[in-house]
Design an enzyme around this catalytic site. Structure first.
Site, mmCIF file in Angstrom:
data_model
loop_
_atom_site.group_PDB
_atom_site.id
_atom_site.type_symbol
_atom_site.label_atom_id
_atom_site.label_comp_id
_atom_site.label_asym_id
_atom_site.label_seq_id
_atom_site.Cartn_x
_atom_site.Cartn_y
_atom_site.Cartn_z
ATOM 1 N N ALA A 1 -57.932 -1.504 -16.800
ATOM 2 C CA ALA A 1 -58.056 0.068 -17.292
ATOM 3 C C ALA A 1 -56.517 0.592 -17.436
ATOM 4 C CB ALA A 1 -58.831 0.764 -16.408
ATOM 5 N N ASP A 2 -56.443 1.562 -18.247
ATOM 6 C CA ASP A 2 -54.963 2.121 -18.445
ATOM 7 C C ASP A 2 -55.363 3.649 -18.807
ATOM 8 O OD1 ASP A 2 -52.266 1.751 -18.564
ATOM 9 O OD2 ASP A 2 -52.513 2.951 -20.265
#
Length: 193
Positions: free
Chosen positions: A76-77
């Site tokens: 994720a970011d």
């Protein structure tokens, strides 16, 4: 509830304590495995919602050569987007201060991209939450930075911390997305695997 995941060894590819907490909240057993030196860069031509999705998928790509057939990698970011500008993690306290001054009294977007990767497939999605800040004083900003040290947070703040209690006037969308992982959407996507 997620019996379909029993065939996978789930890997959270993140050192974020917030992502660990949120994934644990879903009752999913997982391990943390991170690789050093993954660049969080992206092409300048991407739209705001595409940026964290691109970075999350690039993080997943770094694991492809070392994945086992039974693994499911979650990457994720998260970015903060204000007035056409990406706010990532601050480089230092002055950078954090500048970000919080810019967010003060305005509405911004928090966008998280998530990539679910197995040896044979990949599913990705992004979530957007709008956050409106009240006007923050210099003293409040300085106190928050000094006490909470938000150097590991996009936009220089954690909504679950003191500044969220005193500074967030409203949100539209997932609260957990602002913390770094849109867990309801993640749960929905995991059910589809």
């Amino acid at each position: 509830m997620l019996e379909n995941l029993e065939k996978y060894k789930i890997i959270l590819a993140s050192n974020s304590p917030r992502r660990k907490e949120l994934l644990s909240g879903l009752g999913i057993k997982y391990e943390v495995k991170t690789l050093p030196g993954i660049e969080e860069t992206y092409p300048d031509t991407l739209k705001a919602e595409e940026i964290p999705l691109y970075i999350a998928c690039e993080k997943a790509a770094a694991y492809r050569n070392t994945m086992h057939p039974d693994e499911l990698i979650i990457t994720a970011d998260t970015i903060v987007w204000l007035d056409g500008v990406v706010m990532g993690k601050p480089h230092n306290e002055d950078d954090a201060r500048q970000m919080l001054w810019k967010l003060s009294g305005k509405t911004h977007q928090v966008i998280t991209g998530v990539c679910l990767t197995t040896v044979g497939a990949q599913r990705s999605f992004s979530a957007v939450t709008e956050v409106t800040f009240a006007e923050l004083s210099d003293e409040e900003i300085d106190y928050y930075i000094r006490v909470y040290k938000p150097m590991d947070k996009a936009g220089s703040y954690g909504i679950q911390e003191w500044i969220g209690f005193i500074g967030v006037r409203g949100i539209s969308g997932s609260y957990f997305n602002v913390m770094g992982l849109p867990v309801q959407r993640l749960y929905t996507e995991l059910k589809k695997l």
